[in-house]
Scaffold this active site. Sequence first.
Site, PDB file in Angstrom:
ATOM      1  N   ASP A 158      30.640  16.532 -40.169  1.00 14.24           N
ATOM      2  CA  ASP A 158      30.548  16.879 -39.198  1.00 14.24           C
ATOM      3  C   ASP A 158      29.633  17.803 -38.037  1.00 14.24           C
ATOM      4  O   ASP A 158      28.636  17.039 -36.888  1.00 14.24           O
ATOM      5  CB  ASP A 158      31.773  17.681 -38.953  1.00 14.24           C
ATOM      6  CG  ASP A 158      33.071  17.521 -39.461  1.00 14.24           C
ATOM      7  OD1 ASP A 158      33.188  16.482 -39.632  1.00 14.24           O
ATOM      8  OD2 ASP A 158      33.945  18.171 -40.195  1.00 14.24           O
ATOM      9  N   LYS A 191      46.911 -11.464 -53.751  1.00 13.79           N
ATOM     10  CA  LYS A 191      46.667 -11.661 -52.525  1.00 13.79           C
ATOM     11  C   LYS A 191      47.417 -10.698 -51.801  1.00 13.79           C
ATOM     12  O   LYS A 191      48.911  -9.986 -51.612  1.00 13.79           O
ATOM     13  CB  LYS A 191      47.498 -12.481 -52.360  1.00 13.79           C
ATOM     14  CG  LYS A 191      48.037 -13.518 -51.182  1.00 13.79           C
ATOM     15  CD  LYS A 191      49.024 -14.750 -51.108  1.00 13.79           C
ATOM     16  CE  LYS A 191      49.062 -14.858 -49.811  1.00 13.79           C
ATOM     17  NZ  LYS A 191      48.656 -14.710 -48.112  1.00 13.79           N
TER      18      LYS A 191
END
Length: 707
Positions: free
Chosen positions: A42, A126
Site C-alpha cells: 500500500d 475443464k
Amino acid sequence: MNESIFDTPVSIQIAQLRQTLNAYAHRYYVQDDPSVPDAEYDRLFAQLQALENSHIELLTPDSPTQRVGGKAIDQFSSVRHALPMLSIRTETDTSAAGAENFDARIRRELGLMPIDAAVVYVAEPKFDGLAINLRYEQGVLVQATTRGDGETGEDVTHNIRTIGQIPLRLCEAGQGRASPSIPPIQPIPHVLEVRGEIYMRRDDFEALNERQRQKIAAGAKGERIFVNPRNAAAGAVRQLDPTLTAQRPLSFFAYGLGEVSPSAEGGPAFETHFDLLQTLKQWGFPVSALVNRACGATELVAYYNAIGQQRDGLGFDIDGVVYKVDSLAWQRQLGFVTREPRWAVAHKFPAEEQLTTVLAIDVQVGRTGKLTPVAKLAPVFVGGVTVTNATLHNEDEARRKDVRVGDTVVVRRAGDVIPEVVRVVMPVEPSPHLERGVVFGMPHVCPVCASVAVREQGEADYRCTGGLFCSAQRKQAILHFAQRRAVEVEGLGDKLVDQLVDDGLIQTLPDLYRLDQTALANLDRMADKSALNMLEALQKSKQTTLPRFLFGLGIRHVGEATAKELARHFGYLDAIMAATEEQLQKVADIGPIVAKSLRTFFDQPHNCEVVAQLRACGITWSEGEPLLQSPTPTPLSGKTFVLTGTLPTLDREEAKALIESAGGKVSSSVSKKTSFVVAGTEAGSKLDKALSLGVPVIDEATLKAML
Ligand code: IVH
C-alpha cells in the site's frame, strides 16, 4: 524513503515502483505467497499514485494504479476475434470409454499402428467459468474480450484490469518463478493473445453471497443472491461499472493462445502444448497445478478418475477434464472440423445439478434443537448418487427460494456436501390452472416433542426448547457422544439409537451404560452375540480422554479443538465446570460466546447430574496438571499441519501427537490457511491441493527437524 529515489528522474522512479509492485502482486495473486506485508504494498502504491498524479504525462495503462477506478461505460463494444475462439467436442460418457474413444480416434486420424508408441496428451481440468481472450501488444494488456459467438465478443477490458491474477504487463523472462523442468525462456512476442478461463473460487463465492445477504437484509434494493460461482463470475465480467467488478473476487487460469506474432527476436518457438503452458507461467499467468502430461488412454482414464475424486476439494468448480494432443505439429496435422479442433475433447463428470419435484417439506430436529426444513424429493440421480432429501437450511432460505410442495426444483449435490435445493424452476408460460402449494412456514412448536420452538433475535434458526426431553435431541446427543471422535462406542448407529430411545430404554446419556444383556437382546434384529458385542463396546468406551469426553457432551460451540484447549489449560474437568466466563476466556481461541455457552451448560443442574452419573458409571480419563499460565511458546504454535500419504517411520497418530505436543494443530483438509502439508509415499489429493494453493510441502525428516 530510500534517498537514491530522490536523485533519480521521476520516470525511472515510476518504472521502478511499477516493477516492484508488479512483482509483489504476482507473488500475492498468482503464487498465493505474499512476499511483503500488505502495508508495504500500500505504501509503495500510494507513492506511485502521488508521482503519477503530479506527472500525468507519465501515466500508462499498464500501471498497477490503473487496475482500479476505471470509468463506467454505457455499453459494451463488440470486437471481432483475430482468431476465432473455438469450442471443444464434448464427451458425455462418464465412463473410461470417454477417454478410450478419443485416444482411438486420434491414433486412427494420425495413421498410427498398434505397435506405435502411446500418444502423449496434456490433461487439464475443464474449468467452469467463462472464456476470455487477453491481447498483449509489446507485453502490455491492451484488450480483453469475451468469447461471444466465437467470432465476435465483447470488449470487457475495463473489468478484466481489476483482476489481480491477470498481468497488466508480461513478466520479463523468468520473473514468474520458473519450475525446475522448464523450457528455455522465450522472447515476449510483439502480439500475444492468451486464452483462459475467468472463474470464482468457491470460498470467494460464499463470502460474496454472504455480503449480498447482509445487503438485502439491510434493505438494499436491486441486490441478489448468485446461483453458482460461474453465474457470479459471468455477471461480474459483464458489469458496465468496473468498480462493481472489483468488488467481486475473480480468478483466472490460462490454457491456450490466440493470435501470436513474433517479436524482432523471433519466437516464441514451442513444440508442445505443455511447454507453451510452462512459458505462460513464466510470463506471469496462473496455470493450474493440476495440468499434467498423460501417456495413452490408460493415463487419460487415470487422470479422469483422480481429478474426479479431488473435484470436491479443489476450491473451485470444474465440470470435467479436457484432453489435448501435446505435440503442436500433430495438432496442426489434425486440424479442425467446423468449429471444433480434432485434437481436443472435453470429458464431462456426472452433473452435480438435476431437476426433480418436491413431494413434501419436513422439519428435522438436530442435536442442539435446531429445526431444519428438508425437502422430500422424487428420487433423482445427481453427483453420482440418488438423492431423496435436500436441505432448505432455515426458514429465511426456504422463504427466499419460495420452495413449495409440487414445485420443480434444481437440486445440487457437490461431493460430501449435503444435497440442497438451489432454486425453483418456474414454468416458462405460467398456466392460470397451475395452483402452487402453500408458502412454507416454520412450525412454532417442535414437530417431535411439541415443546415451544423459538427463534432468538439475530439468529437464523428456530430451536426446540425441549432439550433432552425431546427424543429427537436425545437421539442426536447419544450419537454425538458415541461417535468415533468422542468417546467412541463402536457399532452404536442411528438405527439402534432410534430403537433404544423409542422403546424408552434410554432417557439420559448415563442410561446407555445401564443397558444389560437382556434389554439389548430383546431388541428387534439384535442377536445374543451382537448384544454382547455392544456391551463390550460400551465397556471399552469407558476409558477415554478429557477432550473426547468434553467434546462428547455436545456443548454448543465446543468442537474437538476447543475441547482440547480446555483440557490443556485447566487439566481437570472440575476446574472447567467451576470456571467463570472470565477465566474461560483466558483459554486460547475461546471468546465470549464460547465462554458463555460453557457457563450456561454447566449452570444447569441436570447437566452436572449427567456428568456425575457418567463418572459413576465408570467413565474415566487421566487428568493432568492444569496449565495455569499461558502456554509456553512451543516450536509449532500457531502452525496448522495436514498429513497425507504414508510416512517412513511415524504412523498418523504418532505424527499427530508429536505435532500437537509441540503446540501445532493437525487438520484434515488443506486450505490457504494450512502452514505445512507433511507428505509421505502415495500422498493423494491433499498433496495436489497443497501444490495448487502453494502451501509448503515437507517430508517427515523436515517435520522432525522442526520439532
Ligand atoms: S481449450 C480449442 N481448455 O470450455 C480449444 N477450454 O468449449 C479451446 N474450458 O468455453 C478451449 N477449461 O472456456 C480449454 N482447460 C481448458 C478449459 C476450457 C474450460 C472452456 C472454455 C470454452 C469451453 C470449450
